[in-house]
Design an enzyme around this catalytic site. Sequence first.
Site, PDB file in Angstrom:
ATOM      1  N   GLU A 199       5.463  87.724 145.322  1.00 39.85           N
ATOM      2  CA  GLU A 199       6.669  88.101 146.064  1.00 39.85           C
ATOM      3  C   GLU A 199       6.206  88.547 147.453  1.00 39.85           C
ATOM      4  O   GLU A 199       5.658  89.635 147.620  1.00 39.85           O
ATOM      5  CB  GLU A 199       7.410  89.222 145.335  1.00 39.85           C
ATOM      6  CG  GLU A 199       7.829  88.864 143.912  1.00 39.85           C
ATOM      7  CD  GLU A 199       8.842  87.729 143.846  1.00 39.85           C
ATOM      8  OE1 GLU A 199       9.506  87.469 144.877  1.00 39.85           O
ATOM      9  OE2 GLU A 199       8.975  87.099 142.790  1.00 39.85           O
ATOM     10  N   CYS A 219      11.146  93.353 152.774  1.00 37.25           N
ATOM     11  CA  CYS A 219      10.888  91.916 152.875  1.00 37.25           C
ATOM     12  C   CYS A 219      12.161  91.104 153.059  1.00 37.25           C
ATOM     13  O   CYS A 219      12.142  90.031 153.652  1.00 37.25           O
ATOM     14  CB  CYS A 219      10.118  91.432 151.647  1.00 37.25           C
ATOM     15  SG  CYS A 219      10.955  91.771 150.075  1.00 37.25           S
TER      16      CYS A 219
END
Length: 485
Positions: A253, A287
């Site tokens: 991720e 993110c």
Amino acid sequence: MSYFDELAYQFIDGEWRSGSGSWDIVDFNPYNGEKLTSIPVATVEEIDQAYRAAERAQRAWGDTNPYSRRLVFERALRIIDDREAELAEAIAAEVGGTHAKVGFELHLAKEFLREAVQLALRAEGRILPSPIDGKENRLYRLPVGVVSVISPFNFPFLLSVKSVAPALALGNAVVLKPHQNTPICGGGLVARIFEEAGLPAGVLNVVVTDIAEIGDALLEHPVPKTISFTGSEKVGRHVATVAAAHFKHAVLELGGNSALVVLDDADVDYAVDAAVFSRFVHQGQVCMAANRVLVDRAVEREFTEKFVAKVRGLTVGDPTDPRTHIGPLINEGQAEAVTALVDRAVADGAAALLRGETRGTLVAPSVLGGLPADSPLLRQEIFGPVVLLVPFDGDEEAVRLTNATPYGLSGAVHTGDIERGVRFAKRIETGMFHVNDATVHDEPIVPFGGAKSSGVGRLNGDAMVEAFTTTKWISIQHGRSRFPF
């Protein structure tokens, strides 16, 4: 005694012990620079001890009735509820999280633990037909064995729990390495909660260390079969390379460069609210944060005026003050890097619609417009409170601009026509996209992950079963097979 005193250790095979490295990882409060604690680093030998302990403990844990396993997560939830104020204080001190951010992190961590309770029962097998008479095919879902979890600094408690809890629930043992900037919230607190919840010794181990000490030992060790990494694209590429060379499964991720797109029929006031949250939640150290806000020229002037006014009103300062919107970046190096990006963009021709000052780790928001089409800033991740406003003419150009990045994690589109928004979302090269909402979302049962350089694999819900179990085919011949010789 605070958590920073009592948890400043490695946690290996059920014991809290000092690392044997010759230097310390020093943990600082990013807002005031106060030293919180120091932790002697774990060595390669201690990495091996942690993995071997996990390997030994996993056998019995994997054989434990899943109904019994899930009791650990129920107890962990109660511990978090009982100590939520203490945990919030620790996260604010180590991460620089505001009240809103810390509340969100703890709330979502509990949601993932609730999902882990259910996940313990979801490793379902199958019986498949065979073209051979008398044969029965059984497909078993088994734990992979030992999982390595490497968590980041921005949401350390949540993003450690997010991988650790499902891996444990599905019968695996775990070795967790938190980020060097958040060793307590990302490591020690997680270990302490599971220890008190009754997790057997060795099933979860925490090593606080640095690549300068151990190199790739954490990745190359023969015991772990799956590596769950959350962090930057640069480090993620390295993790992927090493994992592939050692035939390990990697769930990555990574970073993002999300766009929030405002079409010509959007509710401008609502889009402004969504865009401000999407960019500036946790100082932009997310993110999924909207690095870019793309606005149709038909509403550009109205949106820009309202957006800049709202951003100008955000309060920058002490994260423990409930009135603060923007707290510190994780360290001065990150603050300097973000400031340098703004300086370079302005020097290259960008217009500073709002130029924030930098004081130590506090970076006030900047809003940049008029970037040249070839500006590298449009295609990279900005992990800080800086947003780029980009105008466009019509949906086709908006799609092209949204996709003009090597990343593909999240995004959002605002429109008065839901189905128009869905059609737009389908054309965007991301793992996640949201219609009439923010770019920052995470839900325990919805697959989470990116496309392109934003990662490989998915987490959450059934994707956790895929990530942390393996399938095994066992066939049974109830009759007699015929062989050609």
